[in-house]
Write an enzyme that holds these catalytic residues in place. Sequence first.
Site, PDB file in Angstrom:
ATOM      1  N   ASN A 165      14.284 -18.139 -14.360  1.00  0.00           N
ATOM      2  CA  ASN A 165      15.760 -18.029 -14.228  1.00  0.00           C
ATOM      3  C   ASN A 165      16.675 -18.704 -15.402  1.00  0.00           C
ATOM      4  O   ASN A 165      17.435 -19.449 -14.947  1.00  0.00           O
ATOM      5  CB  ASN A 165      16.011 -18.775 -12.881  1.00  0.00           C
ATOM      6  CG  ASN A 165      17.386 -18.732 -12.399  1.00  0.00           C
ATOM      7  OD1 ASN A 165      17.913 -19.389 -11.570  1.00  0.00           O
ATOM      8  ND2 ASN A 165      18.179 -17.578 -12.462  1.00  0.00           N
ATOM      9  N   CYS A 204      16.837 -16.777 -18.538  1.00  0.00           N
ATOM     10  CA  CYS A 204      16.964 -15.776 -19.540  1.00  0.00           C
ATOM     11  C   CYS A 204      17.587 -14.326 -18.849  1.00  0.00           C
ATOM     12  O   CYS A 204      18.924 -14.126 -18.831  1.00  0.00           O
ATOM     13  CB  CYS A 204      16.044 -15.376 -20.363  1.00  0.00           C
ATOM     14  SG  CYS A 204      15.590 -16.750 -21.670  1.00  0.00           S
ATOM     15  N   ARG A 205      16.667 -13.651 -18.381  1.00  0.00           N
ATOM     16  CA  ARG A 205      17.122 -12.335 -17.877  1.00  0.00           C
ATOM     17  C   ARG A 205      17.894 -12.591 -16.669  1.00  0.00           C
ATOM     18  O   ARG A 205      18.762 -11.908 -16.427  1.00  0.00           O
ATOM     19  CB  ARG A 205      15.752 -11.598 -17.553  1.00  0.00           C
ATOM     20  CG  ARG A 205      14.984 -11.563 -18.744  1.00  0.00           C
ATOM     21  CD  ARG A 205      13.750 -10.674 -18.553  1.00  0.00           C
ATOM     22  NE  ARG A 205      12.941 -11.587 -17.912  1.00  0.00           N
ATOM     23  CZ  ARG A 205      11.687 -11.140 -17.714  1.00  0.00           C
ATOM     24  NH1 ARG A 205      11.207 -10.016 -17.657  1.00  0.00           N
ATOM     25  NH2 ARG A 205      10.884 -12.234 -17.151  1.00  0.00           N
ATOM     26  N   SER A 206      17.654 -13.201 -15.577  1.00  0.00           N
ATOM     27  CA  SER A 206      18.401 -13.174 -14.147  1.00  0.00           C
ATOM     28  C   SER A 206      19.499 -14.106 -14.395  1.00  0.00           C
ATOM     29  O   SER A 206      20.553 -13.324 -13.609  1.00  0.00           O
ATOM     30  CB  SER A 206      17.427 -13.710 -13.006  1.00  0.00           C
ATOM     31  OG  SER A 206      16.867 -14.935 -13.288  1.00  0.00           O
ATOM     32  N   CYS A 219      14.069 -13.494 -12.276  1.00  0.00           N
ATOM     33  CA  CYS A 219      13.026 -13.091 -13.214  1.00  0.00           C
ATOM     34  C   CYS A 219      12.037 -14.296 -13.186  1.00  0.00           C
ATOM     35  O   CYS A 219      11.974 -15.007 -12.113  1.00  0.00           O
ATOM     36  CB  CYS A 219      13.814 -13.275 -14.584  1.00  0.00           C
ATOM     37  SG  CYS A 219      14.400 -14.850 -15.128  1.00  0.00           S
ATOM     38  N   ASP A 236      11.374  -9.474 -21.462  1.00  0.00           N
ATOM     39  CA  ASP A 236      11.465 -11.097 -21.729  1.00  0.00           C
ATOM     40  C   ASP A 236      11.667 -11.328 -23.042  1.00  0.00           C
ATOM     41  O   ASP A 236      11.102 -11.310 -24.082  1.00  0.00           O
ATOM     42  CB  ASP A 236      10.507 -11.933 -21.105  1.00  0.00           C
ATOM     43  CG  ASP A 236      10.738 -13.357 -20.780  1.00  0.00           C
ATOM     44  OD1 ASP A 236      11.742 -13.765 -21.597  1.00  0.00           O
ATOM     45  OD2 ASP A 236       9.742 -14.134 -20.270  1.00  0.00           O
TER      46      ASP A 236
END
Length: 165
Positions: free
Chosen positions: A14, A16-18, A11, A128
Amino acid sequence: MDKPYAILMVCMGNICRSPTAEGVLRARLQQAGLAERVLVDSAGTHAYHVGEAPDPRSCQAARRRGYDLSSQRARQVTVADFSRFDLILAADRQNMSALRAICPATAQAKLDYILAPLGGKTAQEVPDPYYGGEQGFDRVLDLIEAASDGWIHRLQQDGILPPDR
């Protein structure tokens, strides 16, 4: 299998999402008895948060569902990642564009989206949650849990992982 199959989740920062995708896929592989066959890591296309732990809201949402992100630290994608990983999964179109810009021509086929197994327009965008409320982190988890199961199934169908026991 000599070396594990390697998957990188990507993301922007690095945090939140990934890291959520890394933690969920790692746990799902563990539950399926396949953890030793797949290396899972995450990185960001930008260096905003290098060395930082995942966002506390991501950690809290993940913990409520039994995932532990606490040992992860943000890092930025490097050109070496394109040879180190077998599959590099982007959280959204913006991050895919950033990956394609630095990806060697010989590794372009390794790129895909985290949500690709879900199909359709949804398959390109993990929203996000950074600037939103708690429900955004839960939505990210919902999507990533479904996609992680889809990736495991796809890798089993492709013969990369053994079928369900």
